[in-house]
Enzyme design. Structure first.
Site, PDB file in Angstrom:
ATOM      1  N   SER A  74       4.274   6.766 -11.652  1.00 44.99           N
ATOM      2  CA  SER A  74       5.108   5.812 -10.917  1.00 44.99           C
ATOM      3  C   SER A  74       5.939   4.915 -11.840  1.00 44.99           C
ATOM      4  O   SER A  74       7.099   4.639 -11.541  1.00 44.99           O
ATOM      5  CB  SER A  74       4.250   4.935 -10.023  1.00 44.99           C
TER       6      SER A  74
ATOM      7  N   HIS B 101       5.011  -0.549 -12.164  1.00 45.41           N
ATOM      8  CA  HIS B 101       6.312  -0.221 -11.559  1.00 45.41           C
ATOM      9  C   HIS B 101       7.410  -1.125 -12.123  1.00 45.41           C
ATOM     10  O   HIS B 101       8.483  -0.656 -12.509  1.00 45.41           O
ATOM     11  CB  HIS B 101       6.265  -0.417 -10.045  1.00 45.41           C
TER      12      HIS B 101
END
Lengths: 290, 275
Positions: free
Chosen positions: A123, A178
């Site tokens: 991610s 992220h």
């Protein structure tokens, strides 16, 4: 046959990473991967990174924590990666993937602050690709905000906001990774991978050097976390006869005389001194309590 | 973004980059001290962040210009980021082939629009040198001179423009002269210039605020309150405020509250908030 070859020639790195996702998912367990196997194949574990396993800063990005995680990341990867690899070229795309994966790990390490907070998944690197895509669109326009005039540009921003909100709302998602990946992908592409058309002035050059220095500095800090309590614990394990170190830790704890400190008590003393929240979580449950 | 702001941001970036090595250096001297510094540092940083958020919310509630000021800054930043820099490059390329007052003026205007007064200045000067009758070049020169701090010369250029064309730029030159005079401390001249602007062009919020500030500095509290009231009047039906107007209105409201004057009301026929 010719078409297949041309695709392999065009996006070799994307295809390799995709194969690695699938192969490692099979090796660790697709539906519900085994924790020990994930650790064996390179999950991001800050304590281990700090004690001689630096490859985990990148290797965690090839592992996934379950079928849903794998499907979502693979779908997003197949949407973003080929487009970016064609846009930037394979070498720059490889640099982008590696740097954003490292930045995602750094984000998680800095934010969580615990040496035991383990992370897997691409991610961080995928957010880096979204950031890179925005940077490519900014560079392609006549001015910085022109990309917002297009539907694709506005969608990219909304996409980022939705994903970040999703990360904040869902438990078990490392949004710090992220955000780390997103910032790194955007900045790396804007400063080095797709440089501006005009020559940079002195301040802009100093800013680019500053970003590089910040990345290297935080990477070094992840490898040698001198400011985290586990570094003290590591030093104690390595050299229990280090009197100045023992006294430095024990001095603020008047109730812990240096001579009485066993390794385990030392560990607890370090934790109590520098990370009481963590000490609370890890304190042994008294007999009779549930 | 100004040069100072850019330098400040780069300095902050380098400070952030040097922090981990500095703590590593501390750990060489005393490992527990490095951990302690980081531990307390992070707690202090979180506290500062939390209290900043509280201060932000408090300022937004009790100080009217706070949110409009943020809106103006955001719009200016967006404006600079969304200005097509290719136009300036093209104008510079045209200038390299043919040097005229108009081509210099175009470069000066575009650079000024991008917030780069120092780049605009030599081109505005050259445009006036080539064609002293080109009043738009002289007015651009006055604005740029004012921004780089050469206010006396800016006022002189503005007076020349107004001598030849009192309505230049639909009254903007008259208003600019009044505001420059006010910033230069020539309060009586500023009042005269801004009153003339209000008579000929009817005062907008910004010029009303400047006129009120001039009266305040001159000690005329009644006129100051009257013009602050005009600047702070509620929007008329169907009137939408620009970011700049909203900021001026909020500042005027703040001044009126400070003076204990009555709150402004919507008045379509002239200055509101009677003292």
């Amino acid at each position: 046959m010719t078409e297949q070859r041309s695709v392999i020639d065009e996006i070799p790195v994307s295809l390799t990473i995709l194969v690695a996702f699938l192969a490692l998912a099979l090796a660790c367990g697709v539906i519900s991967p085994d924790g020990q196997r994930l650790l064996l194949f390179g999950s991001m574990h800050p304590g281990r990174i700090a004690h001689g396993e630096p490859w985990r800063l990148v290797s965690y990005a090839f592992l996934h924590g379950g079928l849903l995680h794998l499907v979502m990341n693979t779908a997003m990867f197949t949407m973003l990666a080929p487009m970016l690899e064609r846009e930037l070229g394979s070498l720059k795309f490889t640099v982008l993937f590696a740097v954003t994966a490292i930045a995602g790990a750094i984000g998680s390490i800095v934010w969580e602050g615990s040496p035991l907070h383990s992370v897997v998944g691409a991610s961080g690197a995928l957010f880096g690709m979204v950031g890179a895509q925005v940077a490519v669109q900014i560079r392609a326009g006549r001015h910085a905000m022109e990309f917002l005039g297009s539907v694709a540009g506005r969608r990219a921003i909304v996409f980022i906001l939705i994903l970040l909100a999703f990360g904040f709302l869902m438990p078990g998602i490392s949004n710090s990774a992220h955000i780390g990946g997103l910032i790194a992908g955007f900045v790396l592409t804007l400063t080095l991978l797709v440089p501006p058309r005009l020559e940079r002035d002195g301040i802009a050059k100093a800013a680019v050097a500053g970003w590089v220095a910040l990345f290297l500095s935080l990477t070094a800090w992840s490898l040698f976390p001198a400011t985290r309590w586990d570094s003290l614990y590591g030093r104690l394990q390595g050299n229990a006869d280090d009197r100045p170190l023992l006294e430095g830790i024990a001095a603020p704890l008047a109730r812990h005389p240096v001579d009485d400190l066993s390794t385990d008590r030392l560990r607890r003393a370090v934790i109590e001194r520098f990370d009481p929240e963590w000490a609370e979580i890890t304190s042994p449950v008294e007999p009779g309590e549930n | 973004m100004s040069r100072t702001a850019r330098l400040l941001l780069v300095a902050l970036l380098w400070c952030a980059a040097l922090l981990p090595p500095a703590l590593m250096a501390v750990s060489l001297w005393s490992p527990p001290a490095a951990v302690s510094v980081a531990w307390w540092g992070s707690r202090i940083a979180w506290n500062v962040l939390g209290w900043s958020a509280v201060a932000f919310a408090f300022a937004a509630l009790v100080w009217p210009p706070f949110l409009p000021g943020l809106r103006v800054r955001a719009r200016r930043l967006a404006g600079r980021m969304s200005t097509n820099k290719n136009q300036l490059r093209d104008a510079l390329a045209r200038l390299a082939h043919l040097e005229t007052a108009q081509s210099h003026l175009e470069v000066a205007r575009l650079a000024h629009q991008l917030g780069n007064a120092r780049q605009a200045l030599p081109h505005a000067v050259k445009a006036v040198e080539i064609d002293p009758e080109l009043l738009s070049a002289r007015f651009t020169l006055a604005q740029v001179l004012d921004e780089v701090g050469q206010r006396k010369e800016a006022i002189r250029q503005c007076r020349i423009v107004l001598r030849d064309d009192p309505d230049h730029a639909f009254g903007k030159a008259q208003q600019a002269l009044g505001e420059m005079l006010l910033r230069d401390g020539q309060v009586e001249d500023a009042i005269a210039a801004l009153t003339a602007h209000a008579k000929i062009h009817s005062a907008n919020r910004s010029s009303a605020f400047s006129l009120a500030s001039a009266y305040q500095r001159a000690g005329n509290k009644a006129e100051a309150a009257r013009w602050f009231g005009e600047a702070a009047r509620n929007p008329r039906e169907g009137e939408s405020l620009s970011a700049e107007d909203a900021l001026v209105r909020a500042r005027a409201r703040g001044r009126l509250w400070g003076r204990g004057a009555p709150r402004p009301s919507a008045d379509a026929n002239g200055p509101g908030g009677q003292p």
